[in-house]
Scaffold this active site. Structure first.
Site, PDB file in Angstrom:
ATOM      1  N   SER A  53       0.800  -1.229   0.000  1.00  0.00           N
ATOM      2  CA  SER A  53       0.000   0.000   0.000  1.00  0.00           C
ATOM      3  C   SER A  53       0.832   1.279   0.000  1.00  0.00           C
ATOM      4  CB  SER A  53      -0.960   0.009   1.195  1.00  0.00           C
ATOM      5  OG  SER A  53      -0.236   0.095   2.403  1.00  0.00           O
ATOM      6  N   HIS A  92       1.372   4.191   6.726  1.00  0.00           N
ATOM      7  CA  HIS A  92       0.726   5.078   5.759  1.00  0.00           C
ATOM      8  C   HIS A  92       1.148   6.521   5.984  1.00  0.00           C
ATOM      9  CE1 HIS A  92      -2.800   2.229   4.513  1.00  0.00           C
ATOM     10  NE2 HIS A  92      -1.633   1.867   4.003  1.00  0.00           N
ATOM     11  N   ASP A 133      -7.844   6.130   4.960  1.00  0.00           N
ATOM     12  CA  ASP A 133      -7.897   4.954   5.843  1.00  0.00           C
ATOM     13  C   ASP A 133      -9.102   4.884   6.776  1.00  0.00           C
ATOM     14  OD1 ASP A 133      -5.520   4.215   4.724  1.00  0.00           O
ATOM     15  OD2 ASP A 133      -4.290   4.754   6.443  1.00  0.00           O
TER      16      ASP A 133
END
Length: 191
Positions: A53, A92, A133
């Site tokens: 990701s 992230h 997210d």
């Protein structure tokens, strides 16, 4: 008879020495891990990227080094966080940051004569993902709390080194093979 007894004592000493050496290695590794945890202010100062990701910034299997001593997290910073109720670290990028004024905290700090620092809320997104997210967060949670959810910010990495960890978790039989090889090495080293 005495020579046989002496041989057994020698083997016993050798076995005890090996056990103590093994315990020393384990305790040294544990102390180093705890020392790095304290220095970085992170419960898990080294993590492995488990998915794609964050490509192209980080690939699956990259080993990340975290730091959690900063008071604030900036937009664009890459962070590692745990979702409440799950123990899988997610890597992230912060795409939004805001502070939420807590009236109770403000009143409590004012009464105590302390400055009020509003808690920082963060929204994250994987570089290789289309959406943010919010779907990954715990039920009812729209943002991450900087103090509660963030494990640390990425400060360095080594490409591909963490793939060993991924292989061991995806193929449990490899753990057995690795332990067998280590045991065989200990036995062969005794002689």
């Amino acid at each position: 008879m005495l020579s046989a007894l002496g041989g057994n004592l020698s083997n016993a000493r050798q076995s005890i020495a090996q056990v103590l050496n093994f315990a020393l290695v384990l305790s040294t590794a544990f102390m180093l891990w705890k020392g790095v945890s304290i220095a970085s202010n992170s419960s898990s100062p080294i993590v492995v990227v488990l998915s794609g990701s964050m490509e192209p910034a980080f690939q699956r299997g990259d080993l990340l080094f975290l730091w959690n001593r900063a008071e604030r997290t900036e937009v664009g910073e890459i962070v590692v966080y745990n979702v409440r109720g799950r123990d899988i670290p997610i890597v992230h990028r912060v795409v939004r940051s805001y502070t939420e004024e807590d009236k109770k905290l403000k009143a409590k700090n004012k009464k105590a004569g302390l400055p009020t620092v509003a808690p920082q809320k963060l929204l994250t997104k994987g570089d290789n993902n289309l959406a943010d997210d919010t779907e990954l967060y715990a039920r009812g949670q729209d943002f991450l709390d900087r103090k509660e959810d963030i494990i640390g910010s990425v400060r360095g990495y080594i490409p591909g080194v963490g793939y060993v960890t991924i292989m061991l978790s995806e193929h449990p039989w490899l753990k057995t093979v690795l332990l067998g090889v280590m045991g065989l090495m200990v036995i062969l080293q005794r002689e």
